[in-house]
Motif scaffolding. Structure first.
Motif, PDB file in Angstrom:
ATOM      1  N   TRP A  79       4.115 -28.400 -70.551  1.00  0.00           N
ATOM      2  CA  TRP A  79       3.040 -27.868 -69.705  1.00  0.00           C
ATOM      3  C   TRP A  79       1.907 -27.298 -70.565  1.00  0.00           C
ATOM      4  O   TRP A  79       0.728 -27.574 -70.315  1.00  0.00           O
ATOM      5  CB  TRP A  79       3.621 -26.807 -68.773  1.00  0.00           C
ATOM      6  CG  TRP A  79       2.614 -26.066 -67.954  1.00  0.00           C
ATOM      7  CD1 TRP A  79       1.807 -26.571 -66.991  1.00  0.00           C
ATOM      8  CD2 TRP A  79       2.316 -24.674 -68.037  1.00  0.00           C
ATOM      9  NE1 TRP A  79       1.017 -25.573 -66.463  1.00  0.00           N
ATOM     10  CE2 TRP A  79       1.317 -24.406 -67.088  1.00  0.00           C
ATOM     11  CE3 TRP A  79       2.804 -23.629 -68.816  1.00  0.00           C
ATOM     12  CZ2 TRP A  79       0.803 -23.132 -66.905  1.00  0.00           C
ATOM     13  CZ3 TRP A  79       2.289 -22.359 -68.622  1.00  0.00           C
ATOM     14  CH2 TRP A  79       1.298 -22.128 -67.675  1.00  0.00           C
ATOM     15  N   TRP A  82       0.038 -30.116 -72.156  1.00  0.00           N
ATOM     16  CA  TRP A  82      -0.843 -30.765 -71.174  1.00  0.00           C
ATOM     17  C   TRP A  82      -2.098 -29.919 -70.939  1.00  0.00           C
ATOM     18  O   TRP A  82      -3.211 -30.459 -70.882  1.00  0.00           O
ATOM     19  CB  TRP A  82      -0.084 -30.997 -69.865  1.00  0.00           C
ATOM     20  CG  TRP A  82      -0.963 -31.541 -68.798  1.00  0.00           C
ATOM     21  CD1 TRP A  82      -1.411 -32.817 -68.638  1.00  0.00           C
ATOM     22  CD2 TRP A  82      -1.544 -30.784 -67.725  1.00  0.00           C
ATOM     23  NE1 TRP A  82      -2.230 -32.913 -67.543  1.00  0.00           N
ATOM     24  CE2 TRP A  82      -2.332 -31.675 -66.963  1.00  0.00           C
ATOM     25  CE3 TRP A  82      -1.476 -29.447 -67.330  1.00  0.00           C
ATOM     26  CZ2 TRP A  82      -3.030 -31.259 -65.838  1.00  0.00           C
ATOM     27  CZ3 TRP A  82      -2.173 -29.051 -66.207  1.00  0.00           C
ATOM     28  CH2 TRP A  82      -2.946 -29.965 -65.487  1.00  0.00           C
ATOM     29  N   TYR A 125       3.664 -18.574 -70.032  1.00  0.00           N
ATOM     30  CA  TYR A 125       4.492 -19.339 -70.963  1.00  0.00           C
ATOM     31  C   TYR A 125       5.419 -18.404 -71.734  1.00  0.00           C
ATOM     32  O   TYR A 125       6.610 -18.696 -71.917  1.00  0.00           O
ATOM     33  CB  TYR A 125       3.584 -20.118 -71.916  1.00  0.00           C
ATOM     34  CG  TYR A 125       4.299 -20.793 -73.062  1.00  0.00           C
ATOM     35  CD1 TYR A 125       5.115 -21.900 -72.853  1.00  0.00           C
ATOM     36  CD2 TYR A 125       4.155 -20.337 -74.362  1.00  0.00           C
ATOM     37  CE1 TYR A 125       5.769 -22.525 -73.897  1.00  0.00           C
ATOM     38  CE2 TYR A 125       4.794 -20.956 -75.417  1.00  0.00           C
ATOM     39  CZ  TYR A 125       5.599 -22.044 -75.180  1.00  0.00           C
ATOM     40  OH  TYR A 125       6.243 -22.662 -76.220  1.00  0.00           O
TER      41      TYR A 125
END
Length: 195
Positions: A79, A82, A125
């Motif tokens: 993620w 990306w 994160y």
């Protein structure tokens, strides 16, 4: 005293807005593009290498909790990769692009997105990473006493969150010096293009 203040105020108001150098803006965007290219290469190497290492070292076949932990880490890393790839500044080789309003909007949006990633998404994160690692350590440290396990979990969590917080703050300060001036110049160009 009041006269001095009025003189300073009139002088300030009479100054023309300082023009910016389009070449500096283009050079700044090129430098940003080069840094992002290096960042993309690093992410493309580090992400799979880290995941392969974790899956080789961790006994994920023995515990579904460890497997879940590794999957959460993998999803979080992919993620972030990306997000980083989606916020890459578009290349610019000449000043002709800067007459295109849509190009300016896209560049400005990409630079703003870099701030959003650093300021918001990286904290999420860090929390995901801390939770996933704590789940894995919960299984791996099952043989230790409760006090030691709590100390290790607390230490691990504080270390991850502290490291990420200081890394994020440092990155935002760096963005304030490099990206913010370019964003302000792009906003000025967009305002001029609108008028």
């Amino acid at each position: 005293m009041e006269t001095n203040f009025n003189d300073i105020q009139q002088l300030w108001q009479s100054q023309k807005a300082s023009d910016f150098d389009l070449n500096n803006l283009i050079e700044g965007l090129k430098k940003t593009e080069q840094k992002q290219r290096r960042e993309k290469i690093s992410i493309a190497i580090i992400t799979p290498a880290t995941l392969i290492f974790l899956f080789l070292v961790m006994p994920w076949q023995e515990s579904q909790a460890i497997l879940l932990s590794l999957l959460v880490i993998a999803v979080a890393m992919i993620w972030v990769a990306w997000l980083s790839f989606s916020s890459v500044v578009r290349p610019s080789d000449d000043s002709d692009s800067f007459s295109n309003r849509e190009y300016l909007k896209i560049q400005l949006e990409k630079l703003r997105q870099r701030y959003t990633i650093a300021g918001k998404h990286m904290y999420f994160y860090a929390v995901l990473l801390a939770i996933a690692l704590n789940v894995a350590y919960f299984v791996l440290l099952a043989t230790l006493s409760g006090g030691i396990r709590i100390a290790i979990h607390l230490g691990l969590t504080l270390m991850i969150l502290g490291f990420m917080h200081f890394s994020i703050r440092r990155r935002i300060r760096k963005y304030d010096k490099t990206l913010k001036p370019m964003m302000e110049q792009l906003e000025k160009l967009l305002l001029e293009a609108k008028n």
